[in-house]
Design an enzyme around this catalytic site. Sequence first.
Site: not given
Lengths: 416, 141
Positions: B58, B95
């Site tokens: 990701s 993230k």
Amino acid sequence: MFALIDCNSFFASCEQVFRPDLRGLPVVILSNNDGCIVARSMEAKALGIPDLEPYFKLKSQLEKNGVHVFSSNYELYGDLSNRVMTTLEKFSPDIEIYSIDECFLSLKGMNMDLPKYGHLIRKTVMKNTGMPVGVGIAPTKTLAKLASRIAKDSAKCEYVCVLNDIKSWHAVFRKIPVNKVWGIGRRITKRLSDNQIYSVYDLMKQDSRQMKKSYNVNVARTIDELNGIECYGLEQAPEPKKQIFSTRSFGQKIINCSELEQSVSQYATRACVKLRQQKHLVKTITVFASSGHFVEHPYSRSAVIKLSTPTNDSRQIISVARQAIRNVIFRQGVRFARAGVGLIELQPEKPEQLDAFSPTQTIKSKELMVVMDEINKRHCPIVFASQGLDQNWKMNRNLKSPSYTTRWEDLPRVRT
Amino acid sequence: MKLIPLSYSDSVLRFFSSSVAAGFPSPADDYVEKGLSLDELLIQHPSATYLVRAEGDSMLGSGIFSNDILIVDRSLTPKNRDIVIAAIDGELTCKYLNLYLRQLVSANPKYPPIAISDAADFIIEGVVTSSIRFHRSGLPL
């Protein structure tokens, strides 16, 4: 003024730092060879799981309640402990590492808002290391210990308690049983209760000179301490310790390796004397040194060394400590301000926990050489005596968590 | 304080300012080069720094690949667009932080942003300051 910083359910909290899924859940830690429960998270305590009970007796109760069970992981605990202690160096130039999860700071001559300072310490340690702590601040070490206890037990304290106006605390002291006082053991508690001394308040109202005659000098000192009269400075304590730390700031900065080794040898020697006095053997040692926090480029290193056989042999411990300095901690160009040795995993001399694979004392020195070779070989602070012993050791601790901070293969996994 | 010492890097990268030729010692030898240390370069706050391993795709757009080692400093206060490690619903995840939209954002269009308020249990554990990738097989790890 002294501050005592005390980690909340230290072993259990260590297991939760890299396992957010376990936070807020009941966690217990087992002793060597998974024999007994030695530590419980707050939630496990709330479930009524008793301390120091054999694991096999409680196994079904633990399973039924969904309690997470771990074997003790001293590599992890030692490393996180060192991180907490290093973080605390920021808050006072004068600290005493009292045990693997407790540290006294001297706040002498520091003028500040004490409750605010306490909360800052707590917040900083939590942020930097992930470890929740309680802070007790008071004029004496005995009171600071008591304050840290109140800090944890009373919800409105929010883990910080300052006992500076002692009189205003009398009502609270009446409710705390006398055996909660630092240095008041089971035998003394029994004798005190025979004399109708039940609470902290009852004890602090006694005449310390009288009590010195009828009990002993430590009880007298404890009474003085409870009344705000300082009897114990840093590095002084009324009772034997769960872990033995010997650490000191140097008068002059040390810049060469052999001097640093010498100083650490001294601390190791001192720690070993205490170890033998309290009739214990050591299994895990931590060695650390730092430039202190108040320099331009703070430097600090530590190592955790696991011995394959518990020992109280100074030569062996000194030698391991020196190897740690030489191979892991020392760095050219750093001006070292303090160093120390901590004997963090202890066990009583008898009964010795031997199993079929345990090497006996007679081959101790041979193994030591293996340990040292390992330190030499791997530039890594964690050392196992040999692969063979490592396997054996794993067998006895099949619930051990990964050594997240000390082994490359055990790094925490993060989803990206 | 300790992270895992990257001390082997010292010997790889160390160089000396004075030659080792025989003869009388150079006065410059008094100033010993410390050598280059990756610890010093990559780790500002050793006692607040942890190493973790990335798992997943990701964050490809940020240059973080699966199996990379991330250096995480817990003592830093996260800023907008920092790459952070967060604990969400009991799992550690890595993230981009968007403070304005209150979102955790992936660096891969495959994954939608995560609203911070949606997460029942959310806490930022630290800021990723750098990442390490091995480019040759047969290296340690």
